[in-house]
Write an enzyme that holds these catalytic residues in place. Structure first.
Site, short mmCIF file in Angstrom:
data_model
loop_
_atom_site.label_atom_id
_atom_site.label_comp_id
_atom_site.label_asym_id
_atom_site.label_seq_id
_atom_site.Cartn_x
_atom_site.Cartn_y
_atom_site.Cartn_z
CE LYS A 1 -7.69 11.84 -6.71
NZ LYS A 1 -6.61 10.89 -6.45
CB VAL B 1 10.18 8.84 -3.86
CG1 VAL B 1 10.59 10.29 -3.89
CG2 VAL B 1 10.40 8.24 -2.48
CG HIS C 1 -21.07 22.37 -31.08
ND1 HIS C 1 -19.70 22.56 -30.96
CD2 HIS C 1 -21.63 23.60 -31.20
CE1 HIS C 1 -19.44 23.86 -31.03
NE2 HIS C 1 -20.59 24.51 -31.17
C1 LIG Z 1 -2.56 9.60 -1.81
C2 LIG Z 1 -2.95 8.51 -2.76
C3 LIG Z 1 -3.83 8.78 -3.78
C4 LIG Z 1 -4.21 7.79 -4.66
N1 LIG Z 1 -5.08 8.10 -5.65
C5 LIG Z 1 -5.44 7.14 -6.54
C6 LIG Z 1 -6.38 7.43 -7.57
O1 LIG Z 1 -6.86 8.56 -7.69
N2 LIG Z 1 -6.72 6.44 -8.42
C7 LIG Z 1 -6.19 5.18 -8.31
O2 LIG Z 1 -6.53 4.31 -9.11
N3 LIG Z 1 -5.32 4.87 -7.34
C8 LIG Z 1 -4.94 5.82 -6.46
N4 LIG Z 1 -4.06 5.50 -5.45
C9 LIG Z 1 -3.54 4.13 -5.39
C10 LIG Z 1 -4.56 3.18 -4.73
O3 LIG Z 1 -4.89 3.67 -3.45
C11 LIG Z 1 -3.99 1.78 -4.64
O4 LIG Z 1 -3.54 1.38 -5.91
C12 LIG Z 1 -5.04 0.80 -4.16
O5 LIG Z 1 -5.50 1.16 -2.87
C13 LIG Z 1 -4.48 -0.63 -4.13
O6 LIG Z 1 -5.47 -1.49 -3.71
P1 LIG Z 1 -5.14 -2.87 -2.98
O7 LIG Z 1 -6.46 -3.50 -2.70
O8 LIG Z 1 -4.14 -3.61 -3.77
O9 LIG Z 1 -4.41 -2.48 -1.64
P2 LIG Z 1 -4.77 -1.51 -0.44
O10 LIG Z 1 -5.76 -0.49 -0.82
O11 LIG Z 1 -3.47 -1.08 0.10
O12 LIG Z 1 -5.50 -2.47 0.60
C14 LIG Z 1 -4.81 -3.49 1.25
C15 LIG Z 1 -5.54 -3.81 2.53
O13 LIG Z 1 -4.95 -4.98 3.09
C16 LIG Z 1 -4.91 -4.84 4.50
N5 LIG Z 1 -3.86 -5.76 4.98
C17 LIG Z 1 -2.54 -5.73 4.69
N6 LIG Z 1 -1.90 -6.77 5.28
C18 LIG Z 1 -2.85 -7.49 5.94
C19 LIG Z 1 -2.82 -8.67 6.73
N7 LIG Z 1 -1.69 -9.35 6.93
N8 LIG Z 1 -3.98 -9.10 7.27
C20 LIG Z 1 -5.15 -8.43 7.06
N9 LIG Z 1 -5.23 -7.30 6.33
C21 LIG Z 1 -4.10 -6.84 5.76
C22 LIG Z 1 -4.57 -3.38 4.70
O14 LIG Z 1 -4.95 -2.94 5.99
C23 LIG Z 1 -5.40 -2.71 3.59
O15 LIG Z 1 -6.68 -2.34 4.04
C24 LIG Z 1 -3.68 6.48 -4.54
C25 LIG Z 1 -2.79 6.19 -3.50
C26 LIG Z 1 -2.43 7.18 -2.62
C27 LIG Z 1 -1.48 6.84 -1.51
#
Ligand SMILES: Cc1cc2nc3c(=O)[nH]c(=O)nc-3n(C[C@H](O)[C@H](O)[C@H](O)COP(=O)(O)OP(=O)(O)OC[C@H]3O[C@@H](n4cnc5c(N)ncnc54)[C@H](O)[C@@H]3O)c2cc1C
Length: 468
Positions: free
Chosen positions: A52, A266, A447
């Site tokens: 963003k 993808v 408006h």
């Molecule tokens: C380019 C891009 C743009 C995006 N834009 C948007 C957006 O505008 N709006 C939106 O809602 N979503 C967006 N997303 C999606 C969003 O980033 C993800 O849905 C979100 O980050 C998922 O959150 P999470 O906490 O599940 O996992 P993650 O954010 O992937 O966090 C997981 C964390 O776990 C840690 N981890 C993994 N395995 C281990 C382990 N064994 N031990 C310790 N730590 C570990 C990783 O290092 C990571 O920090 C975007 C994604 C990308 C790639």
């Protein structure tokens, strides 16, 4: 008195993990987060926030056209994309510091390292440090999907992480995939003057969005010079001295597209391997952790949320799932009744793509409603009938509502155009509050605002839109 050191250990400090940790702390649980990289996860570091920050700068660069219209001459030859990229990294760093501050403020212990679930009530960090916990929450997120023959080298073949790290602009870029990530980078790169070609396997771009709103985005992108190949398979990739050559196939015919780099967007793969989950009886489905109500896995003390479970891969989904799981865990720790909300309603999850024009939606699209034989009626209101959109010369866009013709229940909301990613929430709040279009239609909207288009779409659903 608990026999465990922690009530809850969370693996992963992304928007799923860190929000869960704050909620757990608010509810009085003793909680720790194990993070192997940086707090904020993909969203804060290589996703939502840095992308963003790029979009915001692309919009500013794009706005030059409007200034030239006023007679202002701007020399763009000094564009230094490394500064644009540095600002995006600064936004990511700032977000990470903010998350660290929140952890401290909420007395959440942050343990750096790689975690494994080594028992029903045990997490092991870096193979040695054992943490005993009543409950474990897996929030390990996802990573970019790699296609065979298109392996990321982050020089010519980029993942979303690679393109966010890129410090110079290529002359031309191929993008595989026209989902949210592909379209956001198509917008950014096109705005900075890169020749962009998008290849999409499905018959149209933004396949999960309603056909009518996606068509508005496609038209705007084509006008700006982005090329699309839809219904097209990316067959193979060759690296050459000057870039890449992509062989595509459509209707049995092959063609070759050339560019300096290619972005492969993808989809994503869940980070569920090497966590010790299978040994505890946790089931996986195509890599995603299978969860029941309250995001509980088949191992009763282990929960999973966010990108690692099979729900839309979005930051706000990860956070909300975490809140639901943690509120349930807190009820178990305290012996209080289980909370009412057991899982997210898939029809009430907003999705947003922040390209220009923006696109946002929730619930049924017309195509999906027809496919599932849902009885619906749809009404669209074009921004061309909105005073504010006309005043600021941003009439490309529309608001659309799908509703049950008998009960008037809101079944879906779709907005494309100026402020779409903000406007969607009025329709969604109405759905959540079990309001009907008439409630929006009769509420006074200031408006001139683009919000009036939401009022008009609701009036249209009632058969009396005024400005059309
Ligand atoms: C380019 C891009 C743009 C995006 N834009 C948007 C957006 O505008 N709006 C939106 O809602 N979503 C967006 N997303 C999606 C969003 O980033 C993800 O849905 C979100 O980050 C998922 O959150 P999470 O906490 O599940 O996992 P993650 O954010 O992937 O966090 C997981 C964390 O776990 C840690 N981890 C993994 N395995 C281990 C382990 N064994 N031990 C310790 N730590 C570990 C990783 O290092 C990571 O920090 C975007 C994604 C990308 C790639």
């Amino acid at each position: 008195m608990s026999t465990y050191t922690y009530d809850l250990v969370i693996i992963g400090g992304g928007p799923g993990g860190y929000v869960s940790a704050i909620r757990a702390s608010q509810l009085g649980l003793k909680v720790a987060v194990v993070e192997k990289d940086k707090l904020g996860g993909v969203c804060g570091n290589w996703g939502c926030i840095p992308s963003k920050a790029l979009i915001n700068q692309a919009e500013a660069y794009h706005a030059i056209d409007a200034l030239e219209h006023m007679g202002v001459k701007i020399d763009v030859s000094g564009l230094d994309y490394s500064k644009v990229q540095a600002k995006s990294r600064a936004a990511a760093d700032g977000s990470g510091k903010g998350t660290a501050y929140l952890m401290k403020k909420n007395k959440v212990e942050v343990i750096p390292g790689t975690a494994v679930v080594s028992g029903a009530n045990e997490v092991t960090v870096n193979g040695t440090q054992k943490l005993s916990s009543a409950f474990v929450l897996v929030a390990t997120g996802s990573r970019p999907r790699e296609l065979p023959g298109f392996e990321f080298d982050e020089k010519l073949v980029l993942s979303s992480t690679g393109i966010l790290a890129m410090e110079t602009l290529p002359q031309s870029l191929l993008i595989l995939g026209s989902g949210a990530i592909g379209m956001e980078f198509a917008y950014i790169m096109n705005a900075f003057g890169v020749q962009v070609t998008v290849v999409e396997m499905m018959p149209r771009i933004l396949p999960v969005e309603d056909h009518e709103t996606a068509a508005v985005v496609e038209k705007a992108f084509v006008k700006r010079g982005v090329k699309f190949h839809v219904g097209t398979k990316a067959a193979s990739l060759k690296k050459t001295g000057s870039g890449v050559e992509l062989t595509i196939e459509k209707d049995g015919k092959a063609d070759v597209l050339k560019a300096e780099k290619i972005l492969v967007a993808v989809g994503r793969v869940p980070n569920s391997e090497n966590l010790g989950l299978e040994a505890l009886g946790v089931k996986l489905d195509r890599g995603f952790v299978t969860v029941k109500d309250y995001y509980q896995t088949d191992a009763p003390t282990v929960y999973a949320i966010g990108d690692v479970v099979p729900s839309p891969l979005l930051a706000h989904v990860a956070s909300k799932e975490g809140e639901i799981a943690v509120e349930f865990i807190a009820s178990k720790v305290k012996g209080t009744p289980a909370p009412h909300e057991k899982k997210l309603d898939p029809l009430a999850i907003p999705g947003a793509t922040y390209c220009e024009p923006q696109i946002a939606s929730f619930g049924w699209t017309e195509e999906k409603a027809r496919e599932k034989k849902i009885d619906y009626q749809a009404y669209s209101f074009p921004f061309a009938g909105n005073g504010k959109a006309k005043a600021v010369d941003r009439t490309e866009g529309l608001a659309k509502i799908l509703f049950d013709p008998k009960t008037k229940e809101i079944l879906g909301g779709h907005v494309v155009g100026l402020y779409a990613t903000e406007l969607i929430h009025e329709l969604l709040l109405a759905k959540k509050a079990e309001l009907v279009p008439e409630d929006i239609a009769t509420m006074i909207h200031a408006h001139p605002t683009v919000s009036e288009a939401v009022m008009e779409v609701a009036r249209g659903a009632e058969g009396w839109a005024i400005h059309i």
